[in-house]
Structure formats: C-alpha cells, structure tokens
Design an enzyme around this catalytic site. Structure first.
Site: not given
Length: 768
Positions: A482, A666
C-alpha cells in the site's frame, strides 16, 4: 461451533501430544483439533457438549490434567523454571484444604481461590517455599535452583551409582562368577533398572490396560525387558538392558532441560508487562494492577518504570526505551500529545498520561497474546510430521516383528533345523528397531524450531500469528505495498492551492473524513457549516455547504457528478473542490517517503523476492514518483479496494504474495495475500485480525528481518527432518547388516539425534 482453548498440564512427551491430538480428532462433533506441546494447550473447534467430552479425554490420557480457569486472586510470581515444576506447584497448592489454584507457567501467574485467611497463608507459604519461586513484592526463603529438577535427577543418580559397580563386577567375573558376586551384581543391576524404569513400566501398564500401544513408554519397556531376557538366556547378564533404560532417561532429562530453556527464552517476553500502575483518582495517587486501569484514567510514570497501558502524554517530556517492543535500540522522545505504548520504559523525567486503551487491548497485551498463541496454527512441515509419526512407529514395529520372526524362520527353514541362536540374534536386532522407532526427535524439534523463530521475531518487534504464517513469509516471492502510511509517512501537508475559497471549503469538509489525507487540513481554519456528510470510498467527501452540494475528492468524484473542469497533471496528491456543481479549485497534498524504504525494498530483492509493486488509489503521476523513489519494480494506480484485490490475484500467479498495508482499509487484499503484513497497528484488533504478521513499529526493514528469520527457521526445520530420518534409516540398516550390532548404540543414536535436533531447533533464537 466454537474455537476453544483448553489449558492442560502433565503432557511431557511431544509424541504423546500427537497421539492426544489424534484421539481428540476422532470424537464426533470435533471439527478440528491441535495440541500445542510447548504451550501445554489444546485448541479444538467444537460445540459446548462435545467440549466436555474433549476435557474428559484429556483428563484420562496418561498423566494429563485439564487446568480449569479460576476467577479468584491473581498472584504474580518469579523463579518458576519449567512447566513440570508449575504442575508440581499446582498439585501442592490444590492439596491444601480450602485452596483451589491454577499455575500459569507462561505468564508466571497463579490464579488462587482461598476459602479463609488461614488457607491463603498456607498457600503463600507453599508458593514461597517451592524451589526458587517468589511472589513479586513479598519476602521468601531462598533455595537452591538445583532442586528444580531434583525429582528427575535423583533416580538417574541412584541408577548410575548401582550400575557402575555392577557393570565392573560383571566384566571382572564374566566367565566364572561366584554365587555371592552374581547375587550382588544382579541385585545392583535390578536396583539400577527399577530406579529409572519404574515410571516407564507403570505408564506402559496403564496404557496397555486402555488398549494403547506404540508410545515411547511401551517401546522402551519392550526393548529394555527384551534385552534383559536375551542377556539372561545367553548367559551374558542384563547390563545392556539396564543401560538402554538409563541412557533413555538421561536423554529425556537433557531434552527436558533443552525444551525448558527454550520455553524460558520465550517466557522472558512476559516481562514486558508492568506489575503495577500509579493512578490518580480524586487527587490521590494509588497503586493498582494494570488490568484495573480504565480508559480516561490519569497515571503517573516515574523514571525507570514501565508504561502500564497505552496512553497519551498530558504532562511532561521523556525518552522511552522501546527495544523490548520493536527491537530498535534508539530511545523515542515523547512530549505532550504523543502516544506511549505499554511495555516501553520511561528513561527520564516524570510523565503524566491519560489511558487510551484498557490493558486487555493494549500493545503489550496483544504482543503477549500473539506470542502465547503463536503455535496454534500448524505449518505444512508440522502437519507432515504429525501424519508421518502416525504411521512411522507402527511401520517400524511391524518391521521389527518381521526381523524377529519371519527372517529367522526363513533361515531355519533353509537349514532344515531350528536354531535358538538364530532367533536370539534376530530378536536382538528387532529390539534395535524398537528403540529407533520413536519419532520424538521429529515431533518435538519441528514445533520447537518454529517456537524459537516466532519468539525471535517477537523480540525484534515482529509479531507472527503462527508457524504457518512464518512459513508463508519465508516462501513468498512477490511483494505488494500500500502507499499511504506504508511506503510513505502518511503525514500529509498542503503544498499549494488555486484559491483560498477552495482551501476553506476543503478544510471544512475534510474534518469529517477518516482518510489520512484529511489530516493535512487540521491546522486550517474552518469557517463553513457542513451537513449531510457522505464519505465515498475511493472518491472523497460529498456533503452540503451553504445550501448547495459540496464535492471534495479526486478527479473521478467530479467526473461522475458531471462537473466541468480540467484535470491537473502533478506528482502530488490532488484534492479537487466543486460547490453547487461549479468547479472551485484544486489543492496539492504532499506525503514523503519513509526513511529506509528504498533499503528495505532492496534487501527483499536480495532475499529472493522477484517482483515488488505498489497498489494505490492515488493518481498515476504521484504513484510513479513514489515507486521510483522506493526502487519498486512497478505500480498500479487509481485502484479502489476491489481493484486492489483483482491486481493482487494477478500478482499471485507469479508466486506467493506478501502484501504490506495498514490492516484495516486493505482487509480484502490482506485476506487474499499468502502473507499479510500490518504496520504499526499493534493496538488495533482489526489490524491483528486481518494480518498474518504485525509490525510493532512502522519500520519497513522489519519485513526483510522477519523474512530472514523465517527462512532461517524453515532451513533448520528441514535440517531436523532430513537429518533425523537419515540417522534413523542408517541405524536400522546397520542393525540388520552388522552381526551383533550393539543395542545401546541404537539408544545413543536415538537420544543423540533427538538432542541434536532440539539443540539445532534452539538456534532459531540466535538468527539475526
């Protein structure tokens, strides 16, 4: 179905743990079962009624007892050297009238229920006079630590004392032994044998009565008694039979010491927890247990004390030693407004702080919980060994029967005569098979290796949820990251803006957003009233301002709402603003790369990670800039959560995938990944739930360090599996091929390979 954890005691053999696990799995209604020999726990998925059957089975399995939880007084102790001693202390306490006790070896704690003051005094006396145990904060009488294993050592010492003179007499008077000498020799051998064999013989008898064979007690009983009988019939005495049992018990003692040492190294992590907390209530300072702290409590932490719970500093400045939490030697400076994690040590000054999480949800509690339960999930090698051991021992025993019965029968049939010497020779060889058939070297060394590896990670601030996760971390060859808060600091600031009006509108709207970008507007004055706020995932904020619709987010948000504007090309994160359907302006937000990110990515590539990629919802220009600066192989920008999931699935086609993110936003990608790593979110339940590995700090270099430990652990595991099997195979071949191959050599080989495997497993704690 419920996931249940049953704490047990008295499970002294790793192979017995495998057998207990197998028996539990046979119970109707049990979906899955796992017996953790190291932590002395049973993990079982079943209903409440079936759980009682599982507990009953445990209580009737050899010397295993279920340790029932207690709601009474919690007493913190120190000096409890091994799990077996914990069991003995618990037995001593429960023998006292009016006392019910549970001794928690891992957490060095006793749950104590006492009916009267007198019974509590007796319990305290028993605790403080047991070996080297002490109650924290109370005086006690010191005793020698040598006594911790005295009950195991004394029978061996007695056996050696009687075995040596008997063995010498047997050698001296081998050919012509006077009756008196023979009586003394046999008597000494008998005492030497009984002193070390009585427990094994008793357990063998109990297990046979239950229809259970093929455990190590049965195998050693048959091997030693068989050797004694053959020695007597052959006129050679029974020195070898005694030696077999003596060597076996010495090996068991050494194994216990080695395993205890490993347990102690892990239980040292339990020292992270503070024993007390100074809380200020109604202006009065009171010392209480950290478990009693509540959110909002004001605590005082003096220099040299541990932070008892996660808190926010409201007065004072200091430096915190967080080495025990994150493995980093440099102290961290804290001031008013900063967060201080439990388990860190206040190095200077006095801090006044507000508790922001109860102890059970604090950083140190999460660390201890993860470490304590880390062996619940078994890796592929552990599952292989469990299944292998199930068939290995019976197979070798069957081979022993063939060697003892079929082979000599064939030989005698060929010679057309019955020869007792032939049978005696091959029965002797078969006993060697029985000795080498116990799979303890494998059954104990494999989980012990993972136990050490997980503990080593924990000491470095890398929390691994189980051996399966450690294995996946070692085997992954693709890494995805990420961006915000992972590769970058996540500390956004306003770089530029096209109009003051756009900045004011954005600041007023973004205060309602949970996205990290919203923090960049925190210092900008808010002058516009906002209502009807809706946060659109992957887009931005839609709300009402001054009676009209206000849009604040990325270009896609404005495009989907039909706003006429010209997108700006920039490597910065862009926040577009539209009010009443009209474009107002754009704001550039910048976020810098974390220090050491490029070095961490480079190290992962050196460790065999073939592709590194960033998955982000940010624009392509900004993503390209960050990816290049970090040294990544590629990036995919403009992704919504479902887009990240699709890209992760594509990356998995190239190899096992590590995904590094915040563990909350996520979650779908982390569930998809083979190994999900959450950064700096140890206080978050969501982060721990979503990820396989949790990093206490935001240091990306911990990923490569954890991977190095994982690869080293897996290498040691494979060494133990291959080495143990190879040694056993060689010994069995030599036993068949070489005439008169000594039985004690098989015992030494079996004990030796077990000790070497255990000691090799303990090397995981030294991986750097």
């Amino acid at each position: 179905m419920m996931n249940n954890v049953i704490k047990i005691s008295g499970l002294d053999c790793a192979n017995c743990a495998r057998e207990l696990e197998e028996e539990i799995s046979k119970i109707d209604g049990v979906t899955s079962a796992s017996v953790d020999f190291m932590a002395q726990k049973v993990y079982v998925e079943c209903g409440a009624e079936v759980l009682e059957k599982v507990k009953s089975l445990c209580n009737n399995f050899e010397e295993v007892k279920v340790v029932e939880p207690s709601d009474g007084e919690k007493i913190q102790i120190a000096g409890l050297c091994c799990a077996n001693c914990a069991r003995e202390l618990e037995e001593d306490l429960n023998k006292l009238d009016g006392v019910t006790a549970t001794v928690d070896f891992i957490n060095s704690r006793i749950a104590l229920n006492c009916e009267t003051t007198s019974s509590r005094e007796k319990a305290v006396y028993t605790i403080t006079h047991f070996e080297d145990v002490k109650i924290i904060g109370e005086k006690r009488e010191n005793k020698s630590s040598f006594k911790a294993r005295l009950k195991d050592i004394i029978p061996i010492i007695i056996s050696v004392i009687f075995f040596i003179p008997a063995f010498v007499l047997d050698l001296v008077y081998k050919t012509e032994s006077p009756l008196a000498v023979k009586i003394v020799t046999y008597s000494f051998f008998g005492i030497a044998y009984i002193s070390v064999a009585y427990k094994v013989l008793w357990l063998t008898a109990k297990n046979i009565a239950k229809g259970k064979i093929f455990d190590e007690n049965f195998l050693m009983t048959v091997a030693s008694v068989g050797a004694i009988c053959l020695g007597i019939f052959a006129g050679d005495g029974f020195a070898e039979g005694v030696a077999v049992m003596l060597l076996y018990q010495i090996g068991e003692l050494l194994q216990s010491v080695a395993v205890g040492s490993s347990r102690n190294s892990i239980s040292a992590l339990m020292a992270l927890k503070s024993q007390s907390a100074t809380v200020v209530r109604d202006g009065v300072q009171t010392t209480i247990s950290p478990d009693e702290l509540k959110i909002g409590d004001i605590i005082i932490v003096k220099a040299g004390e541990k932070i008892p719970a996660d808190c926010k500093v409201i007065k004072g400045e200091s430096s915190l030693d967080m080495k025990s939490l994150n493995g980093e030697p440099m102290p961290r400076d804290v001031k008013v407004g900063d967060e201080a994690l439990s388990g860190s040590i206040n190095l200077s000054g006095v801090l006044e702080a507000e508790v922001i999480r109860e102890y059970k949800n604090s950083a140190v509690a999460k660390i201890l919980e993860l470490v304590e339960n880390s062996t619940a999930k078994k890796s592929a090698p552990e599952k292989f060994i469990t299944k292998f051991a199930k068939y290995y021992t019976p197979a070798v025993c069957l081979a022993a029967l063939i060697v003892a019965g079929v082979v000599p029968t064939v030989i005698c049939a060929v010679n057309s005569s019955f020869l007792w010497a032939v049978y005696a020779q091959w029965i002797y060889k078969a006993l060697g098979f029985l000795v080498i058939s116990c799979p303890c070297a494998l059954v104990i060394s494999v989980p012990l290796s993972y136990f050490g590896g997980i503990g080593r990670c924990a000491k470095s601030g890398i929390l691994v949820k189980g051996s399966t996760c450690l294995d996946e971390l070692a085997l992954c060859t693709v890494a995805a990251f990420d961006k915000t808060g992972t590769l970058t600091k996540g500390e956004f600031t306003v770089k530029s803006y096209t109009s003051r009006r756009a900045l004011e509108l954005a600041a007023s709207a973004e205060k309602y957003s949970s996205h990290p970008i919203a923090a960049s507007f925190k210092d900008i004055a808010e002058s516009i009233a906002i209502s009807d706020v809706e946060e659109i995932a992957g887009r931005g904020i839609k709300c009402t301002a001054e009676g009209s619709e206000l849009l604040c987010g990325n270009a896609k948000l404005l495009e989907e709402r039909g706003v006429d504007f010209t997108p700006v090309q920039s490597s910065s994160t862009l926040v577009y603003v539209a009010h009443g359907g009209e474009y107002v302006g754009v704001i550039e937000i910048d976020d810098s790369l974390k220090e050491g990110t490029a070095e961490a990515v480079k190290e992962l590539k050196l460790q065999g990670v073939t592709r590194t990629e960033m998955l982000t919802g940010d624009c392509a220009e900004r993503a390209e800039s960050i990816a290049f600066e970090a040294g990544l192989d590629g990036f995919t920008a403009g992704l919504l959560p479902d887009g990240k999931l699709e890209r992760a699935q594509i990356l998995k086609e190239s190899g096992k995938l590590i995904y590094v993110g915040d563990g909350i936003n996520d979650a779908p990608v982390m569930t998809c990944a083979d190994c999900a790593v959450s950064m700096g979110k140890v206080g978050s339940d969501a982060a721990i739930e979503a990820s396989d590995v949790v990093l206490v700090s935001d240091n990306l270099n911990l990923i490569s360090k954890g991977r190095k430990i994982a690869k080293g652990t897996r290498r040691i595991v494979m060494q133990n599996i291959i080495g143990s099997l190879l040694v056993k195979a060689v010994i069995m071949v030599l036993d068949v091929v070489i005439p008169g191959f000594p039985l004690f050599v098989s015992v030494i080989a079996d004990v030796g390979v077990m000790l070497v495997a255990v000691l090799n497993a303990m090397r995981t704690a030294l991986i750097k």
